[in-house]
Write a protein that holds these residues in place. Structure first.
Motif, PDB file in Angstrom:
ATOM      1  N   LYS A 195       0.826  -1.203   0.000  1.00 14.79           N
ATOM      2  CA  LYS A 195       0.000   0.000   0.000  1.00 14.79           C
ATOM      3  C   LYS A 195       0.866   1.262   0.000  1.00 14.79           C
ATOM      4  O   LYS A 195       1.943   1.271   0.594  1.00 14.79           O
ATOM      5  CB  LYS A 195      -0.922   0.001   1.225  1.00 14.79           C
ATOM      6  N   THR A 197       2.071   4.929   1.164  1.00 15.20           N
ATOM      7  CA  THR A 197       2.053   5.643   2.442  1.00 15.20           C
ATOM      8  C   THR A 197       2.204   7.149   2.275  1.00 15.20           C
ATOM      9  O   THR A 197       1.672   7.916   3.069  1.00 15.20           O
ATOM     10  CB  THR A 197       3.193   5.149   3.357  1.00 15.20           C
ATOM     11  N   LYS A 198       2.920   7.578   1.235  1.00 13.49           N
ATOM     12  CA  LYS A 198       3.201   9.012   1.102  1.00 13.49           C
ATOM     13  C   LYS A 198       3.521   9.355  -0.345  1.00 13.49           C
ATOM     14  O   LYS A 198       4.194   8.581  -1.048  1.00 13.49           O
ATOM     15  CB  LYS A 198       4.383   9.375   2.004  1.00 13.49           C
ATOM     16  N   SER A 233      -8.940   7.841   1.380  1.00 14.31           N
ATOM     17  CA  SER A 233      -7.627   8.007   2.039  1.00 14.31           C
ATOM     18  C   SER A 233      -6.592   7.078   1.398  1.00 14.31           C
ATOM     19  O   SER A 233      -5.875   6.338   2.071  1.00 14.31           O
ATOM     20  CB  SER A 233      -7.721   7.732   3.542  1.00 14.31           C
ATOM     21  N   PRO A 236      -2.479   7.651   2.892  1.00 15.92           N
ATOM     22  CA  PRO A 236      -2.722   8.152   4.256  1.00 15.92           C
ATOM     23  C   PRO A 236      -1.710   9.183   4.733  1.00 15.92           C
ATOM     24  O   PRO A 236      -2.040  10.043   5.547  1.00 15.92           O
ATOM     25  CB  PRO A 236      -2.660   6.876   5.113  1.00 15.92           C
TER      26      PRO A 236
END
Length: 305
Positions: A195, A197-198, A233, A236
């Motif tokens: 996934k 993250t940033k 989201s 996130p």
């Protein structure tokens, strides 16, 4: 013995005379630490650290009644070595300058200026892993650059962590790269739950990135459709503005792969002071040791823009 430049009154003759109302040029603000948001840090007590890839097992096949079980094997993959590099800088001040300097701000802020040099050094060295991510001249332990369409699997075949066709940052390209990340597999072809993250961008792309992620409705369209990236989201950690990136159009997605972008710190910046017996010069130095890089290319996805 000091090597290189030595600070004397001639470097700033005004320090020997009263009347200067202000000294300026090294009291600017700095951005908050950025490299720590771009890498996972770990301390080290050795000359170097190594991380070694190992494969899992494949899909379990059907077993016919009375037939023997199929046995799989595991294999060692690439070895990533992080060898610590020493970064050092200092300054020397002659005895007479220290005696005759009338301005404490000039002399007392030298250590702060030295510390700032080390902070910026860390940012530049770490950002270069991203800056060189698309360049085959900087291969990783698997023989290709960090962001590539042809990372080799240990058991055969290849995988990619970059858009096959480079694209500027927009809603579609971002969704495509997130989808690509979500379909990542391990060396045996098993889907892994990877996934984002940033989102990391150059300041040039900062405004665009925020419009894409933070708009309530779909960005840059007349549609009354919800912005799915925001509603779910999808990223996130949001957007990070990285000021030491070189390419204004390149953009990056960090993933939650556990051994992606790595920094090992052998020695944090250490400031020491001494005096040279022969010259009576005052010496100040700052030294640090660290290594930075990546083990698992799946820790980062991106596009050159």
């Amino acid at each position: 013995m000091a090597v290189g430049g030595v600070i004397s009154s001639s470097n700033h003759p005004k320090t020997s005379w009263p009347g200067v109302i202000a000294w300026w040029g090294r009291d600017y603000n700095d951005y908050e630490n950025e490299w720590s948001k771009m890498f996972d840090e770990q301390s080290s007590e050795k000359e170097y650290e190594e991380e070694v890839k190992i494969t899992g097992f494949g899909i379990a096949p059907q077993k016919a009644r009375g037939a023997s079980i199929t046995y799989d094997s595991e294999f060692q993959g690439q070895v990533t070595r992080y060898t610590h590099i020493t970064y050092a800088l200092g300054y020397a001040v002659i005895m007479e300058e220290l005696m005759d300097n009338l301005y404490d701000k000039v002399s007392q802020t030298r250590v702060q200026a030295l510390a700032r040099s080390h902070r910026i050094t860390e940012e530049i060295v770490c950002a270069d892993v991203y800056n060189n991510a698309f360049d085959i001249a900087f291969p990783g332990s698997d023989g290709v650059q960090l962001l590539s369409t042809v990372h080799p699997n240990v058991t055969g075949g290849t995988f990619g962590n970059v858009l096959s066709i480079a694209s500027d940052l927009n809603e579609t390209s971002l969704e495509d790269l997130i989808t690509q990340m979500s379909l990542a597999t391990d060396d045996k072809g098993l889907i892994i739950a990877l996934k984002p993250t940033k989102l990391i961008v150059h300041p040039f792309n900062w405004w665009n990135a925020n419009r894409i992620l933070e708009s309530v409705f779909q960005n840059d369209t007349a549609n009354n459709a919800v912005n799915i990236l925001k509603a779910t989201s999808a990223i996130p950690g949001g957007v990070m503005q990285a000021h030491f990136l070189d390419a204004p159009n390149a953009w990056f997605l960090r993933s939650d792969a556990p051994r992606g972008l790595r920094r090992f710190t052998r020695m944090k910046p250490k400031v020491e002071k001494d005096n040279d017996f022969g010259t009576k010069n005052a010496l100040t130095s700052a030294v640090q040791r660290f290594a930075v890089g990546y083990s698992d290319p799946l820790g980062l996805y991106g596009s050159e823009g």
